[in-house]
Design a protein around this motif. Sequence first.
Motif, short mmCIF file in Angstrom:
data_model
loop_
_atom_site.label_atom_id
_atom_site.label_comp_id
_atom_site.label_asym_id
_atom_site.label_seq_id
_atom_site.Cartn_x
_atom_site.Cartn_y
_atom_site.Cartn_z
N ALA A 140 0.82 -1.21 0.00
CA ALA A 140 0.00 0.00 0.00
C ALA A 140 0.85 1.26 0.00
CB ALA A 140 -0.94 0.00 1.21
N THR A 141 1.93 1.25 0.79
CA THR A 141 2.83 2.40 0.81
C THR A 141 3.49 2.59 -0.55
OG1 THR A 141 3.28 2.01 3.16
CG2 THR A 141 4.78 3.47 1.99
N GLN A 142 3.82 1.50 -1.20
CA GLN A 142 4.44 1.57 -2.52
C GLN A 142 3.52 2.25 -3.53
OE1 GLN A 142 7.55 0.87 -3.28
NE2 GLN A 142 7.22 1.51 -5.40
N LYS A 143 2.24 2.00 -3.45
CA LYS A 143 1.31 2.65 -4.36
C LYS A 143 1.29 4.16 -4.15
CE LYS A 143 -1.85 -1.27 -4.90
NZ LYS A 143 -3.22 -1.79 -4.66
N TYR A 144 1.36 4.57 -2.90
CA TYR A 144 1.40 6.00 -2.60
C TYR A 144 2.70 6.62 -3.10
CZ TYR A 144 0.80 10.34 0.04
OH TYR A 144 0.67 11.66 0.41
N VAL A 145 3.79 5.91 -2.89
CA VAL A 145 5.11 6.36 -3.37
C VAL A 145 5.09 6.54 -4.89
CG1 VAL A 145 7.49 5.59 -3.74
CG2 VAL A 145 6.47 5.47 -1.45
N GLU A 146 4.50 5.60 -5.58
CA GLU A 146 4.45 5.68 -7.04
C GLU A 146 3.61 6.87 -7.49
OE1 GLU A 146 2.96 1.88 -8.19
OE2 GLU A 146 4.87 0.84 -7.81
N GLU A 185 -8.46 17.88 -5.32
CA GLU A 185 -8.71 16.49 -5.73
C GLU A 185 -7.53 15.59 -5.40
OE1 GLU A 185 -9.54 13.99 -9.89
OE2 GLU A 185 -9.70 16.18 -9.85
N GLU A 186 -6.33 16.10 -5.60
CA GLU A 186 -5.14 15.32 -5.30
C GLU A 186 -4.99 15.07 -3.80
OE1 GLU A 186 -1.81 13.06 -6.22
OE2 GLU A 186 -3.36 13.90 -7.53
N ALA A 187 -5.36 16.07 -3.00
CA ALA A 187 -5.32 15.89 -1.55
C ALA A 187 -6.27 14.78 -1.12
CB ALA A 187 -5.66 17.20 -0.85
N ASN A 188 -7.45 14.76 -1.72
CA ASN A 188 -8.40 13.68 -1.42
C ASN A 188 -7.87 12.34 -1.90
OD1 ASN A 188 -10.99 14.63 -0.13
ND2 ASN A 188 -10.88 16.10 -1.80
N ARG A 189 -7.15 12.36 -3.01
CA ARG A 189 -6.55 11.13 -3.51
C ARG A 189 -5.54 10.59 -2.49
NH1 ARG A 189 -5.74 9.28 -8.91
NH2 ARG A 189 -6.41 11.32 -9.68
N ALA A 190 -4.79 11.49 -1.89
CA ALA A 190 -3.82 11.07 -0.88
C ALA A 190 -4.52 10.39 0.30
CB ALA A 190 -3.02 12.28 -0.40
N PHE A 191 -5.66 10.93 0.70
CA PHE A 191 -6.42 10.30 1.77
C PHE A 191 -6.90 8.92 1.35
CE2 PHE A 191 -6.77 14.58 3.56
CZ PHE A 191 -6.60 14.31 4.91
N GLU A 192 -7.27 8.78 0.10
CA GLU A 192 -7.73 7.48 -0.38
C GLU A 192 -6.62 6.44 -0.31
OE1 GLU A 192 -10.74 6.48 -1.00
OE2 GLU A 192 -11.45 8.47 -0.44
N TYR A 193 -5.39 6.87 -0.63
CA TYR A 193 -4.27 5.94 -0.49
C TYR A 193 -4.12 5.51 0.97
CZ TYR A 193 -2.58 6.47 -5.26
OH TYR A 193 -2.47 6.43 -6.62
N ASN A 194 -4.35 6.45 1.88
CA ASN A 194 -4.30 6.10 3.29
C ASN A 194 -5.35 5.05 3.63
OD1 ASN A 194 -2.29 8.01 3.66
ND2 ASN A 194 -3.72 9.63 4.23
N MET A 195 -6.54 5.26 3.10
CA MET A 195 -7.63 4.34 3.39
C MET A 195 -7.36 2.95 2.80
SD MET A 195 -9.73 5.83 5.32
CE MET A 195 -10.13 7.51 5.85
N GLN A 196 -6.64 2.90 1.72
CA GLN A 196 -6.28 1.61 1.14
C GLN A 196 -5.40 0.82 2.11
OE1 GLN A 196 -4.56 2.02 -2.76
NE2 GLN A 196 -6.29 3.20 -3.52
N ALA A 214 1.47 4.25 10.38
CA ALA A 214 2.18 5.44 9.93
C ALA A 214 1.25 6.41 9.23
CB ALA A 214 3.31 5.03 8.98
N LEU A 215 0.42 5.91 8.34
CA LEU A 215 -0.46 6.80 7.61
C LEU A 215 -1.62 7.27 8.48
CD1 LEU A 215 -0.30 5.01 4.18
CD2 LEU A 215 0.67 7.22 4.80
N ALA A 216 -2.02 6.46 9.45
CA ALA A 216 -3.03 6.91 10.40
C ALA A 216 -2.51 8.09 11.20
CB ALA A 216 -3.41 5.77 11.35
#
Length: 315
Positions: free
Chosen positions: A129-135, A220-231, A304-306
């Motif tokens: 999951a962290t790797q997806k956010y990094v990418e 929109e990108e900020a919300n996308r970042a939150f979605e990565y957290n939720m993943q 970490a993301l929490a």
Amino acid sequence: MLMELETSEGVEESEKQRSAPKRETPSRMADLSELLKEGTKEAHDRAENTQFVKDFLKGNIKKELFKLATTALYFTYSALEEEMDRNQHHPAFAPLYFPMELHRKEALIKDMEYFFGEDWEKQVQCSEATQKYVERIHHVGQNEPELLVAHAYTRYMGDLSGGQVLKKVAQRALKLPSTGEGTQFYLFENVDNAQQFKQFYRARMNALDLNLKTKEKIVEEANRAFEYNMQVFNELDQAGSLLAKEIVEDGLPVHNGKGDVRKCPYYTANQDKGALEGRSCPVGTAIAVLSKPSLQFILAASVALAAGLLAWYYM
């Protein structure tokens, strides 16, 4: 005559409307920081209800989990700061480039050395999951650098706010040194006044020469970042469900691993059925499952993301 007057007034009114300058809509006039605050409110509400946030504030975190959480932060900030360095002269980001004051990678390296030793790089890896956010961060930095604002603002402003609360919780719960070993991530040595710096940072951000469309993309990108957290949270839920399923399917009694097994509710409910004969406490099994690297890193990235999400509440 009356009809002529009404028609004439209508024409005059029409001319006024055509000649009058168009007024900016409230959303167009709003500062980017305000748009982000309002535009991510729903994501904040979802994050507020996560069990991770509640547990972290209560100090319900183990040292091994915190170590792995630090690992997830290391990979996240390494990617973010690499792209910030790459775009330090980009007009849509340059005013927000403060490496001396904000960058966290070097501090995280110190924490990694404290927890894992000098050969820490050989011991750690990035969770899925962290790797997806990094990418995603790398994609933004290389293709849409103006959107880096969303990631930088989300992370650093939170670190300067709620991150300080998390530092105290971690030190107390994990009995970490009050001198800062293991929590260097939360120490901003070059920021004298966090509140004043946040105000300054927001002012710089609001002064960026961005049109409404770009501002909306940043939200929109900020919300996308939150979605990565939720993943990551979903990943943890799946791991927890898998663990529970394995225990149930194995038919093992569950208790605290200490004292009399007969105090276990599961034991009490089944003792008359002869279902527990020849079986032992599953605590050892649970520990063995959680010791798997894949599950460790899932749990680490989640915490970490929490922590990053929790930091928003104190901004």
